[in-house]
Design a protein around this motif. Sequence first.
Motif, mmCIF file in Angstrom:
data_model
loop_
_atom_site.group_PDB
_atom_site.id
_atom_site.type_symbol
_atom_site.label_atom_id
_atom_site.label_comp_id
_atom_site.label_asym_id
_atom_site.label_seq_id
_atom_site.Cartn_x
_atom_site.Cartn_y
_atom_site.Cartn_z
ATOM 1 N N ALA A 125 43.402 44.541 45.038
ATOM 2 C CA ALA A 125 42.594 44.714 43.981
ATOM 3 C C ALA A 125 40.975 43.937 43.980
ATOM 4 C CB ALA A 125 43.271 44.473 42.640
ATOM 5 N N LEU A 126 41.165 42.925 44.564
ATOM 6 C CA LEU A 126 39.947 41.982 44.433
ATOM 7 C C LEU A 126 39.276 42.049 45.758
ATOM 8 C CD1 LEU A 126 41.475 39.087 42.559
ATOM 9 C CD2 LEU A 126 40.223 41.016 41.644
ATOM 10 N N SER A 127 39.310 42.905 46.737
ATOM 11 C CA SER A 127 38.856 42.901 47.810
ATOM 12 C C SER A 127 38.472 41.565 48.704
ATOM 13 C CB SER A 127 37.329 43.525 47.656
ATOM 14 O OG SER A 127 37.532 44.811 47.262
ATOM 15 N N ALA A 128 39.786 40.751 48.572
ATOM 16 C CA ALA A 128 39.847 39.414 49.300
ATOM 17 C C ALA A 128 38.756 38.439 48.635
ATOM 18 C CB ALA A 128 39.558 39.557 50.835
ATOM 19 N N HIS A 129 38.185 38.703 47.511
ATOM 20 C CA HIS A 129 37.378 37.816 46.647
ATOM 21 C C HIS A 129 37.962 36.707 46.439
ATOM 22 C CE1 HIS A 129 33.752 36.596 44.680
ATOM 23 N NE2 HIS A 129 34.628 36.190 43.449
ATOM 24 N N PRO A 130 37.422 35.225 46.705
ATOM 25 C CA PRO A 130 38.167 34.063 46.453
ATOM 26 C C PRO A 130 38.692 33.986 44.861
ATOM 27 C CG PRO A 130 36.105 33.756 47.743
ATOM 28 C CD PRO A 130 36.179 35.118 47.451
ATOM 29 N N ASP A 137 47.624 34.786 38.481
ATOM 30 C CA ASP A 137 49.089 34.962 38.096
ATOM 31 C C ASP A 137 49.040 35.135 36.585
ATOM 32 O OD1 ASP A 137 49.865 34.079 40.621
ATOM 33 O OD2 ASP A 137 50.722 32.286 40.245
ATOM 34 N N ALA A 138 48.205 34.619 35.893
ATOM 35 C CA ALA A 138 48.261 34.849 34.343
ATOM 36 C C ALA A 138 47.862 36.123 34.046
ATOM 37 C CB ALA A 138 46.979 33.911 33.717
ATOM 38 N N ILE A 139 47.072 36.859 34.933
ATOM 39 C CA ILE A 139 46.671 38.135 34.490
ATOM 40 C C ILE A 139 47.627 39.307 34.710
ATOM 41 C CG2 ILE A 139 45.038 40.082 35.478
ATOM 42 C CD1 ILE A 139 42.779 38.048 35.903
ATOM 43 N N VAL A 140 48.203 38.964 35.899
ATOM 44 C CA VAL A 140 49.348 39.894 36.321
ATOM 45 C C VAL A 140 50.518 39.674 35.314
ATOM 46 C CG1 VAL A 140 51.355 40.339 37.962
ATOM 47 C CG2 VAL A 140 48.988 39.858 38.886
ATOM 48 N N ALA A 141 50.828 38.333 34.973
ATOM 49 C CA ALA A 141 52.010 38.015 33.914
ATOM 50 C C ALA A 141 51.784 38.787 32.505
ATOM 51 C CB ALA A 141 52.132 36.761 33.816
ATOM 52 N N ARG A 142 50.508 38.854 32.313
ATOM 53 C CA ARG A 142 49.893 39.434 30.946
ATOM 54 C C ARG A 142 50.249 40.800 31.042
ATOM 55 N NH1 ARG A 142 44.349 40.623 29.413
ATOM 56 N NH2 ARG A 142 44.094 40.372 26.960
ATOM 57 N N LYS A 149 46.632 34.121 26.872
ATOM 58 C CA LYS A 149 45.355 34.423 26.593
ATOM 59 C C LYS A 149 44.335 34.246 27.833
ATOM 60 C CE LYS A 149 45.657 32.848 21.689
ATOM 61 N NZ LYS A 149 45.018 31.848 20.587
ATOM 62 N N LEU A 150 43.497 35.382 27.871
ATOM 63 C CA LEU A 150 42.669 35.144 29.164
ATOM 64 C C LEU A 150 41.765 34.196 29.091
ATOM 65 C CD1 LEU A 150 42.528 37.233 31.447
ATOM 66 C CD2 LEU A 150 40.612 38.248 30.343
ATOM 67 N N SER A 151 41.414 33.704 27.899
ATOM 68 C CA SER A 151 40.335 32.632 27.839
ATOM 69 C C SER A 151 41.113 31.265 28.375
ATOM 70 C CB SER A 151 39.693 32.541 26.387
ATOM 71 O OG SER A 151 40.953 32.399 25.547
ATOM 72 N N ASN A 168 40.365 40.416 35.689
ATOM 73 C CA ASN A 168 41.453 41.106 34.734
ATOM 74 C C ASN A 168 41.184 42.712 34.795
ATOM 75 O OD1 ASN A 168 43.472 41.391 32.738
ATOM 76 N ND2 ASN A 168 42.009 42.320 31.401
ATOM 77 N N GLY A 169 40.029 43.103 34.919
ATOM 78 C CA GLY A 169 39.996 44.569 34.722
ATOM 79 C C GLY A 169 40.186 45.377 36.179
ATOM 80 N N LYS A 170 39.937 44.557 37.168
ATOM 81 C CA LYS A 170 39.935 45.078 38.556
ATOM 82 C C LYS A 170 41.856 45.138 38.909
ATOM 83 C CE LYS A 170 35.685 43.556 40.552
ATOM 84 N NZ LYS A 170 35.407 44.630 40.874
#
Length: 214
Positions: A125-130, A137-142, A149-151, A168-170
């Motif tokens: 999803a993130l093209s190996a971007h650091p 983990d928070a994004i996936v759990a969400r 909260k993303l913030s 989050n979008g990716k």
Amino acid sequence: MTALTMSCLPSTAVVEVKPGRLFATAHAALTFAFNHSDQVYDKPMMARMAQAPTEGGKGLGGTDGVGQAAIVFRALEPLPELYRAILVARFAPRTTQCKCCQGTVDRHEWLAAIRQISDAAVCDALSAHPTARVLRDAIVARYFGKDVKLSDAAERAGVSAATATNHNGKIKLWLYGTRTTKQKGGARGDGKKGVEALAMECAADLLTAKGLCD
């Protein structure tokens, strides 16, 4: 958040289960297997009880229920590890009661699935971007239903809100897919399936092949 093909049927819907079929749909089979009892998911996902149902038993409670759940899990053994993790994240109970403080905590197996999906997201999803694990983990759990909260995740990861929103979008696009795609001339084409939909399709094929659902 509701999965692409995993929304529950309306309470007024009537689904006919063919003779010999235990479940009307793959969604029903997975929901039952992951939520039947603690006996079913207190071991690693693919190391469930191997106990078969009693002879002639079609019931989904007691010993027969545990056996039927084990049959469902055995049918899913050929699934790629990522797909297995996605099913755990979507269908397994997320929380349990802490034995020490009696508070509500996330189940270890659910957290392990989230982390496995998070690791796969780095390249897929993130093209190996650091990225910081705490943010991924928070994004996936969400995505899989935890109130995050993303913030807050951005602050813990030490990144800007814009970076967190971008990641989050990716990750959401990778998991959920797109409803339609833009084509030349402004037309709209068929959407691209997300990895969760692919996992569900693969699971449905395996369960159907075993005669567990339609």
